[in-house]
Design an enzyme around this catalytic site. Structure first.
Site, PDB file in Angstrom:
ATOM      1  CG  ASP A 430      -2.036   0.958   1.199  1.00  0.00           C
ATOM      2  OD1 ASP A 430      -2.369   1.438   0.103  1.00  0.00           O
ATOM      3  OD2 ASP A 430      -2.613   1.250   2.264  1.00  0.00           O
ATOM      4  CD  GLU A 433      -0.186   5.338  -4.203  1.00  0.00           C
ATOM      5  OE1 GLU A 433      -0.863   4.321  -4.431  1.00  0.00           O
ATOM      6  OE2 GLU A 433       0.191   5.664  -3.058  1.00  0.00           O
ATOM      7  CG  ASP A 511      -7.965   4.175  -0.123  1.00  0.00           C
ATOM      8  OD1 ASP A 511      -7.883   2.951   0.060  1.00  0.00           O
ATOM      9  OD2 ASP A 511      -7.109   4.975   0.296  1.00  0.00           O
TER      10      ASP A 511
END
Length: 845
Positions: A430, A433, A511
């Site tokens: 997670d 990015e 999300d």
């Protein structure tokens, strides 16, 4: 409003610095969808006007002198060419996303004239116009597949360092792919698309930048498909006839102009070729295809209590996820004792697997081993001045591993023993990015653009590496399994991808939000991911942010049971106005019953689903397929965003609007379709209206299909597979090749698998069934096949050579005996028990 948002984000950073409770802080911090700085437009008045000065023939193509630049057109296959345009003397570019760099050059010819140069293969002509420079692709009949658009002044080149390509388009041309994209439409014609991996919490249908960057798309024109892979890791843009019906174009903020052009003409051919270039996924372990349950904020006791409740209620479940709560103050590769104890208790319960989240940010703590080692070995991403970049994320101020370095990837992989030794089965990456909790000024929820990776004498600037960060982390995590679990199939779940990451990881779409719009959006989003080589994809069932009501959850679990990756996952209670659980029983008895029904259907269909994944490993075929993938010759399928094929035989038409209890369903032409619930048959090429009360999702089966199923289990390896049911819908002839291996190790890679071909033929007065072993290198537990024939007449006899099959009175009896059959007069369904050792044709008269 903008200033207030920035002030709220400053508050979060202050809270992090003071080590305040993060869940409360992030309630405010994530109030708006994060996006990068403003787009960098392409200045069309500043395009290059290039011309071919000379031509040099190469072993695999040609090199063109364009004056200030040079171009390479390389022929990799009869239907595949690579186009590179670089400054004179520069090398061509190949990104980390490429899996195959060595190609056997096919036979090709060149024809040079004053105005043009043509390269010809068995399937493709590539014609280069010399002045101005432009490229046209035609098939062997001379039909234009794709060509550069010359009306902008310069079809391809560099505008102030930005590589670009303009392409001509027709009004009837449609576009698919681009990886993970927002929006309610599957067809992306007319859209402005961007690629810059972004932590876009609570995104909407209009959010431009999401978590992945897959700069690949397909064009479909005149029922023929081609693909373009713009292999550029910088922030990139695709204007897909968004400005004019005459052209589309793509460009990037930097890097080299490199793209691969592949011709189908079938959509499946394009995807097969693209996934040959970037790599095909490996076979997943079967347990990963079961249902997963997760929540950010589960206490240690809740994890085991929820797991036990699934077992008590006999709702199938394979996996519980451990979100960031299990860590010691969010330090990666650490545990708190209570969650370690919960994991031990969970693993003592029958059939449960566990997945742990892992974030890249490493807490800046001089007493923390991971930080000490990373600092000592110069493993961190760096500021422009060469100092390690430190930015706030969940642990507070943190350093970020430089995954571009092999030694860092090896070190990261090695540290997974902390998770594996406690019993963790899969890893969930997670925040990769990479996300940083800073916004405004030089920050846009990630590190500054002038940060760098790599080495001081070979820097990779953040603008180039950003979209690759999660890709390299996924590879490091994948390698952790090779290191610590050498014959076990890896399972890596990631939020961040570049082209090729499908070799290492599955994707979930970040999300999302508990609303009807997100349920609607999930279908085209997954279909376009599938059309971009990402077969193992899913969305948080029920939505992550906010909370669904009972109706929304019921409709979402129906869809969720038929996703390649099926996980219920939801947000922290601290961020939800409604403190609503998101387990199947949390919405009352009616929704629990609906949830159980569809989850059980998934588990019955696991042999079918597993075989769909096996297909994907060989051809890149999506598991969740848009209708156009199968029915390219039917233009009515080109814009359908709310139906999809689950594997090759089942078509789903879910209800995705609030209060809806019926819906229209398009049945693709050229096939007969059977309503899975009512068994009513329909001819394709028409739109019908079907009833869909809350407990029902419309499902249709393509006639002449065989769907392998098994009994319901509470987890995937609860029972050995001894009886395979072949759910058959035959008009004239149905065939299916069933693949089987141990479903957990890498032994299949050395040929330890079985393949059996089943053939059912419906003649005028007789139905025949044959099985043929194609490969048998795996010890199977199968002892019988139950042939289930839908919509057939009651037989007078069933026989294989001199073996007469016995009629019995119940389905239970037919499953318990060999060479028997049962006919259900109410449903017009025949069940025949065929032993695996039956070598003769089974004849049903």
């Amino acid at each position: 409003m903008k200033n207030s948002k920035q002030l709220l984000r400053v508050f979060v950073i202050f809270a992090l610095a003071l080590i305040l409770p993060l869940s409360t802080a992030l309630t405010t911090a994530m109030a708006a969808v994060t996006q990068p700085e403003a787009d960098t437009p392409l200045k069309k008045e500043n395009l290059q006007k290039l011309s071919v000065k000379s031509v040099e023939k190469l072993n695999d193509g040609v090199k063109l002198d364009l004056g200030t630049n040079e171009a390479y057109i390389r022929v990799f296959a009869d239907d595949l060419v690579k186009i590179s345009l670089v400054k004179k003397g520069e090398k061509e570019y190949t990104s980390r996303g490429i899996a195959k760099t060595q190609w056997k050059t096919p036979k090709f010819s060149t024809k040079d004239s004053k105005d043009s140069l043509t390269i010809s293969t068995k399937e493709l002509n590539v014609t280069i116009k010399k002045t101005p420079f432009g490229i046209k692709f035609t098939d062997k009949k001379g039909n234009v597949i794709n060509e550069d658009y010359m009306g902008a002044g310069g079809a391809s080149g560099y505008e102030d360092g930005k590589p670009y390509v303009f392409k001509k388009t027709d009004k009837n041309e449609d576009f698919y792919g681009f990886g993970e994209q927002s929006g309610l439409e599957f067809n992306k014609r007319g859209k402005s698309i961007g690629h810059w991996n972004t932590d876009a919490y609570s995104y909407t249908k209009d959010t431009k930048y999401l978590y992945t960057s897959i700069p690949f798309f397909m064009g479909l024109k005149n029922e023929k498909a081609y693909g373009i892979f713009f292999d550029n890791t910088h922030r990139s843009y695709f204007e897909m006839a968004s400005e004019s019906d005459d052209y589309y174009y793509f460009y990037a903020n930097g890097g080299k102009l490199t793209y691969y052009f592949m011709y189908g003409p079938e959509v499946s051919d394009v995807l097969d070729r693209y996934t040959e270039i970037t790599g095909k996924m490996e076979m997943p372990a079967e347990w990963t295809l079961g249902l997963h349950q997760s929540k950010w904020g589960y206490t240690a006791d809740e994890i085991t209590d929820v797991a036990q409740t699934y077992r008590d209620k006999e709702i199938p479940l394979d996996t519980m996820h451990f979100d960031i709560d299990y860590m010691d103050e969010y330090r990666v590769f650490t545990w708190t004792q209570e969650y370690k104890d919960a994991l031990k208790k969970l693993k003592s319960m029958p059939g449960f697997k566990a997945i742990a989240i892992n974030d890249p940010a490493v807490k800046q703590d001089e007493n923390y081993r991971i930080y000490q080692e990373g600092t000592k070995n110069d493993f961190w991403a760096k500021n422009a001045d060469g100092t390690p970049f430190i930015g706030p994320v969940w642990p507070g101020d943190s350093a970020f591993p430089d995954f571009s370095k092999q030694e860092v990837r090896d070190w990261w992989a090695k540290n997974h023993d902390v998770l594996f030794d406690e019993g963790i089965d899969g890893i969930w990456n997670d925040m990769n990015e990479p996300a940083v909790f800073l916004d405004g000024g030089i920050y846009n929820h990630t590190m500054p653009l002038d940060n760098y990776f790599g080495y001081d004498d070979n820097k990779i600037i953040h603008t180039e590496y950003h979209n690759l960060y999660g890709h390299d982390e996924a590879e490091a995590t994948y390698d952790a399994f090779k290191m610590h679990k050498p014959n076990e199939r890896p399972f890596v779940l990631t939020r961040d991808m570049y082209s090729g990451t499908q070799r290492f990881a599955a994707l979930w779409t970040g999300d999302n939000v508990s609303n009807w719009e997100h349920l609607q959006m999930s279908i085209p989003m997954n279909m376009n991911a599938g059309m971009s080589g990402i077969s193992f994809v899913g969305n948080d069932i029920g939505g992550f942010a906010s909370r669904p009501d009972a109706e929304l959850f019921a409709r979402w679990i129906q869809v969720g049971a038929f996703l390649p990756f099926a996980r219920i996952h939801y947000d922290s209670d601290a961020k939800a106005a409604v403190k609503q659980g998101q387990e199947p029983w949390a919405f009352g008895p009616e929704v629990e019953k609906i949830s159980k029904k569809y989850i059980e259907m998934r588990y019955q269909l696991l042999p079918y689903l597993y075989n769909a994944f096996q297909d994907s490993t060989e051809t890149g075929k999506p598991v969740q397929q848009p209708l156009v993938y199968h029915f390219q010759e039917d233009p009515n399928t080109y814009d359908i965003s709310d139906q999809y094929m689950f594997g090759d035989s089942m078509m789903l038409a879910p209800v995705i609007n609030e209060g809806q209890t019926s819906r229209e369903v398009y049945l693709p032409e050229g096939e007969t379709w059977v309503d899975f619930n009512s068994k009513v048959e329909y001819k394709g090429g028409q739109t019908i209206t079907v009833a869909a009360p809350l407990e029902t999702m419309p499902i249709f089966v393509k006639k002449n299909s065989i769907i392998p199923t098994r009994e319901v289990q509470q987890y995937t390896d609860q029972n050995e597979l001894t009886n395979l049911t072949l759910d058959t819908y035959v008009t004239d002839k149905s065939e299916y090749t069933f693949y089987e291996d141990d479903a957990k190790t890498l032994d299949y890679q050395s040929g330890k698998f079985n393949e059996t071909k089943f053939t059912v033929v419906n003649k005028k007065n007789e139905i025949t069934f044959d099985q043929k072993v194609l490969k048998q290198n795996f010890k199977s537990d199968l002892t019988q096949f139950t042939l289930k024939l839908n919509n057939v007449n009651q037989p007078k006899k069933v026989q294989a050579a001199n073996h007469k099959y016995k009629a019995v009175n119940t389905l239970k009896a037919v499953n318990a005996t060999k060479r028997s059959y049962f006919y259900d007069t109410k449903t017009k369904t025949l069940y025949v028990s065929v032993p695996v050792e039956e070598k003769r044709t089974v004849k049903i008269k």
